[in-house]
Every structure is written in C-alpha cells, then in structure tokens.
Design a protein around this motif. Structure first.
Motif, short mmCIF file in Angstrom:
data_model
loop_
_atom_site.label_atom_id
_atom_site.label_comp_id
_atom_site.label_asym_id
_atom_site.label_seq_id
_atom_site.Cartn_x
_atom_site.Cartn_y
_atom_site.Cartn_z
N HIS A 26 17.47 69.28 83.57
CA HIS A 26 16.55 69.33 82.43
C HIS A 26 16.92 68.41 81.27
CE1 HIS A 26 14.54 72.72 84.29
NE2 HIS A 26 15.72 73.30 84.46
N GLY A 27 18.12 67.86 81.26
CA GLY A 27 18.57 67.09 80.11
C GLY A 27 19.17 68.01 79.05
N TYR A 28 19.79 67.39 78.06
CA TYR A 28 20.48 68.18 77.03
C TYR A 28 19.51 68.95 76.14
CZ TYR A 28 23.40 69.25 72.99
OH TYR A 28 24.06 69.90 71.97
N GLU A 29 18.52 68.26 75.61
CA GLU A 29 17.64 68.86 74.61
C GLU A 29 16.88 70.06 75.16
OE1 GLU A 29 17.75 68.14 71.53
OE2 GLU A 29 18.85 66.26 71.60
N ALA A 30 16.47 70.00 76.40
CA ALA A 30 15.63 71.05 76.98
C ALA A 30 16.43 72.29 77.42
CB ALA A 30 14.85 70.51 78.17
N GLU A 34 20.45 80.21 75.89
CA GLU A 34 20.03 81.29 76.80
C GLU A 34 19.98 80.80 78.24
OE1 GLU A 34 16.08 84.01 77.63
OE2 GLU A 34 16.48 83.37 75.57
N ASP A 35 19.43 79.59 78.44
CA ASP A 35 19.40 79.00 79.79
C ASP A 35 20.81 78.84 80.34
OD1 ASP A 35 16.62 78.70 79.69
OD2 ASP A 35 16.76 76.68 78.86
N LEU A 36 21.72 78.37 79.49
CA LEU A 36 23.10 78.17 79.93
C LEU A 36 23.78 79.49 80.27
CD1 LEU A 36 24.08 75.36 77.43
CD2 LEU A 36 24.09 75.14 79.92
N CYS A 37 23.50 80.51 79.50
CA CYS A 37 24.07 81.84 79.80
C CYS A 37 23.58 82.35 81.15
CB CYS A 37 23.71 82.83 78.69
SG CYS A 37 24.57 82.52 77.13
N LYS A 38 22.29 82.20 81.40
CA LYS A 38 21.73 82.63 82.70
C LYS A 38 22.34 81.83 83.84
CE LYS A 38 17.18 84.09 81.06
NZ LYS A 38 15.74 83.73 80.99
N GLN A 39 22.46 80.52 83.66
CA GLN A 39 22.96 79.64 84.71
C GLN A 39 24.44 79.88 85.02
OE1 GLN A 39 21.16 77.50 86.46
NE2 GLN A 39 22.62 76.10 87.39
N THR A 40 25.23 80.10 83.97
CA THR A 40 26.68 80.26 84.16
C THR A 40 27.10 81.70 84.39
OG1 THR A 40 27.08 80.51 81.78
CG2 THR A 40 27.14 78.25 82.69
N ARG A 105 16.68 63.58 90.43
CA ARG A 105 17.49 63.69 89.22
C ARG A 105 18.18 62.39 88.83
NH1 ARG A 105 21.03 69.02 90.17
NH2 ARG A 105 21.82 67.69 91.82
N GLY A 106 18.42 61.52 89.80
CA GLY A 106 19.14 60.29 89.49
C GLY A 106 20.59 60.57 89.13
N CYS A 107 21.19 59.64 88.43
CA CYS A 107 22.59 59.73 87.99
C CYS A 107 22.64 60.47 86.66
CB CYS A 107 23.17 58.33 87.86
SG CYS A 107 24.77 58.24 87.03
N LEU A 108 23.44 61.51 86.58
CA LEU A 108 23.53 62.30 85.35
C LEU A 108 23.98 61.46 84.17
CD1 LEU A 108 23.48 64.97 83.77
CD2 LEU A 108 25.78 65.43 84.64
N LEU A 109 24.93 60.56 84.37
CA LEU A 109 25.42 59.74 83.25
C LEU A 109 24.36 58.75 82.76
CD1 LEU A 109 29.17 58.95 83.93
CD2 LEU A 109 28.20 60.17 82.00
N ILE A 110 23.62 58.16 83.69
CA ILE A 110 22.53 57.28 83.27
C ILE A 110 21.50 58.08 82.49
CG2 ILE A 110 20.61 55.82 84.05
CD1 ILE A 110 22.39 54.98 86.42
N ASN A 111 21.15 59.25 83.01
CA ASN A 111 20.18 60.11 82.32
C ASN A 111 20.66 60.46 80.91
OD1 ASN A 111 18.89 60.08 84.79
ND2 ASN A 111 19.35 62.20 85.30
N ALA A 112 21.93 60.83 80.81
CA ALA A 112 22.49 61.21 79.51
C ALA A 112 22.47 60.04 78.55
CB ALA A 112 23.92 61.73 79.69
N ALA A 113 22.83 58.85 79.06
CA ALA A 113 22.84 57.66 78.21
C ALA A 113 21.43 57.34 77.71
CB ALA A 113 23.42 56.48 78.97
N MET A 114 20.45 57.46 78.59
CA MET A 114 19.07 57.17 78.20
C MET A 114 18.56 58.20 77.18
SD MET A 114 18.31 54.42 79.77
CE MET A 114 16.55 54.31 79.62
N GLU A 115 18.97 59.45 77.35
CA GLU A 115 18.50 60.51 76.45
C GLU A 115 19.22 60.51 75.11
OE1 GLU A 115 17.97 65.41 76.25
OE2 GLU A 115 19.27 64.54 77.80
N ARG A 116 20.55 60.24 75.11
CA ARG A 116 21.32 60.57 73.92
C ARG A 116 22.28 59.50 73.40
NH1 ARG A 116 21.08 65.23 72.04
NH2 ARG A 116 23.12 65.10 71.06
N ALA A 117 22.54 58.44 74.14
CA ALA A 117 23.62 57.52 73.75
C ALA A 117 23.42 56.91 72.37
CB ALA A 117 23.77 56.41 74.79
#
Length: 196
Positions: A26-30, A34-40, A105-117
């Motif tokens: 989902h990316g960081y922002e989304a 609560e989602d993280l609590c459910k997932q972990t 999903r592609g590469c998580l690091l590329i996704n993160a860089a595009m979303e937040r770098a």
C-alpha cells in the motif's frame, strides 16, 4: 532507526516482515497504525514501545528489504564465470522478482523512493546506498570483463555501469507498471547486446 534502549518483546524479523508486506502493498502514506497492528498482531502500545513510531517501523522494513536484496544482487555479480552470464543472471533475477507476485508490487525500495525520497531523508539515503552498492558491484564486474577481453574498452567501466544501471532500474519500473514479461525479456536481451 529504532533506539537501542528500547526493550524488544517480540521477534523483530517476523514483525518487520509483516509490516514490510503491508508497506509494500500500500505504500507508507496509505498504511495506518491500525493496519499495522492488524498485520503484525501487535497492539498499538506494543508497537510503539518496540518501534517508537510508524516511520521507525517503516525504516526497519526498508532496511531489511535493502539488506536482503542487495546481498542477493551482489552475490549474483560476484559469481564465477563469464561476466555476460552474471549480468544476464542479474537481469533474470530482477524479472523473476518483479513477476513473481500477482499484485504488481515492483521493488519496494523503488516504490519508497518514488513516494517519499524528496521529503524523507531516510528513504533518500537508503535508496542511494542501495544504488551505490549495486553500481560498485557492476563496475567491478564490468571492469573484470574488460580485463578478460569480454567487454570492449572503448568506454570506461564506470560509464558502462551507469548505462546498465539506468536500463536495470528502467526495466524494474516498467515491469511494475506494465507487467509485460515478454517485453522485459527483450529489454534485458538488448541491454546485454549493447555491452557485448
């Protein structure tokens, strides 16, 4: 990164892997707490006690992804045998990674860089470290290929590493966005033909 004085009550890798999957999907922002609590499977208090914040957990997830991914890529480039085979193996690895799940999903690091770098120095720094390490390994492999006569010395190894790297990351972005495996294979083949 998480502060060293914080107690760890949970198995870090399992929680970080679970969070990584959610951030990857989902990316960081989304992703909400609560989602993280459910997932972990952690309660909000436990999550904050162990990781401090959503962002610190995100950093840990990206770091884990980076360490695993860069190790795999460098091991491929450091194998014995012809350099062309190693570079082909790296491209094949990327294609396999990018087409191994249904969620594009592609590469998580590329996704993160595009979303937040541009606004997150930690993401920018981690992505830069990843790219720098891969570039160094590529330059060493290509340099070895030039010494053995496999690769022409018309261009410097550093320039060829830059060319390969730009094709490699372009390939990975297109793989995630377009999901055209046949085109990915053709692009990988063309990348190698330019070098050899």
């Amino acid at each position: 990164m998480s502060k060293s004085g914080r107690p760890r009550e949970f198995k870090d890798t399992a929680v970080i892997d679970a969070a990584m999957e959610l951030f990857w999907e989902h990316g960081y922002e989304a992703c909400s707490t609560e989602d993280l609590c459910k997932q972990t499977g952690l309660g909000r208090g436990s999550l904050y006690n162990a990781y401090g914040s959503k962002h610190e957990l995100y950093e840990q997830a990206l770091l884990r992804y980076h360490e695993t991914g860069i190790q795999a890529q460098i091991e491929i480039l450091n194998q014995q045998g012809p350099v062309k085979d190693r570079l082909r193996a790296l491209l094949d690895w990327a294609i396999q990674e990018d087409f191994s799940n249904e969620n594009r999903r592609g590469c998580l690091l590329i996704n993160a860089a595009m979303e937040r770098a541009q606004r997150d120095p930690t993401v920018e720094s981690l992505f830069k470290r990843h790219v720098d390490l891969l570039e160094q390994a590529l330059q060493q492999a290509i340099g070895a290929g030039q010494l053995s006569g496999e690769i022409s010395r018309t261009h410097q190894a550093s320039d060829l590493a830059h060319l390969f790297l730009s094709n490699y990351y372009g390939l990975r972005v297109l793989n995630a966005a377009a999901q055209n495996r046949e085109r990915a294979v053709q692009m990988a083949k063309a990348t190698l033909e330019v070098l050899f």
